[in-house]
Design an enzyme around this catalytic site. Sequence first.
Site, PDB file in Angstrom:
ATOM      1  N   ASP A  84       0.946  -1.264   0.175  1.00  0.00           N
ATOM      2  CA  ASP A  84       0.073  -0.187   0.077  1.00  0.00           C
ATOM      3  C   ASP A  84       0.732   1.432   0.058  1.00  0.00           C
ATOM      4  OD1 ASP A  84       1.004  -0.277   2.638  1.00  0.00           O
ATOM      5  OD2 ASP A  84      -0.791   0.007   3.414  1.00  0.00           O
ATOM      6  N   SER A  85       2.086   1.178   0.027  1.00  0.00           N
ATOM      7  CA  SER A  85       3.275   2.380  -0.073  1.00  0.00           C
ATOM      8  C   SER A  85       2.979   2.879  -1.446  1.00  0.00           C
ATOM      9  CB  SER A  85       4.684   1.962   0.128  1.00  0.00           C
ATOM     10  OG  SER A  85       4.920   0.589  -0.286  1.00  0.00           O
ATOM     11  N   ASP A 123      -1.233  -6.180  -0.188  1.00  0.00           N
ATOM     12  CA  ASP A 123      -1.215  -5.511   1.195  1.00  0.00           C
ATOM     13  C   ASP A 123      -2.799  -5.045   1.412  1.00  0.00           C
ATOM     14  OD1 ASP A 123       0.390  -4.736   2.921  1.00  0.00           O
ATOM     15  OD2 ASP A 123       1.405  -3.269   2.051  1.00  0.00           O
ATOM     16  N   LYS A 153      -1.275  -9.354   3.315  1.00  0.00           N
ATOM     17  CA  LYS A 153      -0.365  -8.981   4.287  1.00  0.00           C
ATOM     18  C   LYS A 153      -1.451  -7.694   4.954  1.00  0.00           C
ATOM     19  CE  LYS A 153       3.102  -5.884   3.817  1.00  0.00           C
ATOM     20  NZ  LYS A 153       2.560  -4.839   5.016  1.00  0.00           N
ATOM     21  N   GLU A 155      -1.138  -5.015   8.395  1.00  0.00           N
ATOM     22  CA  GLU A 155      -0.651  -4.522   9.755  1.00  0.00           C
ATOM     23  C   GLU A 155      -1.215  -4.578  11.067  1.00  0.00           C
ATOM     24  OE1 GLU A 155       0.584  -0.445   8.477  1.00  0.00           O
ATOM     25  OE2 GLU A 155       1.332  -1.045   6.541  1.00  0.00           O
ATOM     26  N   GLU A 220       9.452  -4.303  11.076  1.00  0.00           N
ATOM     27  CA  GLU A 220       9.888  -2.932  10.389  1.00  0.00           C
ATOM     28  C   GLU A 220      10.433  -2.016  11.282  1.00  0.00           C
ATOM     29  OE1 GLU A 220       8.446   0.712   7.249  1.00  0.00           O
ATOM     30  OE2 GLU A 220       7.069  -0.934   7.683  1.00  0.00           O
TER      31      GLU A 220
END
Length: 350
Positions: A84-85, A123, A153, A155, A220
């Site tokens: 999603d970056s 993501d 994925k 978070e 991270e």
Amino acid sequence: MLRVSRATFLSSAIKNNCLNGKQIQRFFNKTPPVPPQIPRKRTTITDVFNKYKKNIPITMVTAYDYPSAVHVNDSDIDILLVGDSVGMVELGYDTTVPVTLDDMLHHCKAVARGANRPFLVGDLPFGTYEVDEADGVRAAIRLMKEGNMQMVKLEGHFPEVVRKMVKAGVPVMGHVGLTPQRIAVMGGFKPQGRTLKEAKEIYNAALDLERAGASAIVIECVPEVLAEFITKNLKIPTIGIGAGSKTSGQVLVFHDLTGMMQHPHHKQVTPRFCKRYSSAGEVIQQALQEYHEEVTTKRFPTSQYCPYVIPDDQWKSFLQLNSPINDETDLYPPKNSSNHVDDNPEIKLY
């Protein structure tokens, strides 16, 4: 039947003056046929686990579009993450928060079309799983069915969401430490795990995600000792980013490691832990400028880049059928003509 190698034959022919210069040159220019390449099979979750069990470092790259996916596909990278970056790297946002599920599906589809070898992970963007677990499962299924991902994925500390996704048949990669979707709570992009409280929270979150069925975890921006401790106490691979060298593998963003981006926004948000392996952005910028200069000075295109021709007889026939019209009255009837209707009357704006 006597067989003689090409080298032996050539040596003998030259010695006996049987070949002239041109024949020798043709002989050397003749290359043996290239054996057909065997297509490499798609990397699976089993392949990733086998590398982990053998203690072979796992490589992961974050990429967002078809061209970069093709580059990753042609390398030996194990995992391709559609992150999603993309919101910050390709869409120009300041954070990942504005990215939607539709954005992710769009980019996942493009990446899947360009990469048929690495293991694909997509993501889940902010807001798709935090409020309702069922919504999270639905979003994860869409990334797999529509986005052609092999794993999703997410978070943060959401073990119940992970458990239900796994039960629904969706492999999940967790993400602990710095979780960019929650920078509003964290107060910005700051390293995590540097206090006793933070370290315990990150470690416990990793354990809970593993117990819930996560197949791997991204760690991270934490101290290397914490990432190493987590890695040693889990039975699933850990992928580090800004977390030292003791994790099961590493991940970097395609644009960061290739030095792709040059604009101020990207320089401002590029993390300190990113290593640049090339200066692709500088090469691209130079190419654009050279193209501009050659066009404006009429050095491009030359005849080399104008390959299309029309036979002379065809061109002569074209000119005969399309001779220039010198009399403008044949093209435009006079405005004062009684048959003329002005569909666009002049309007004075000032």
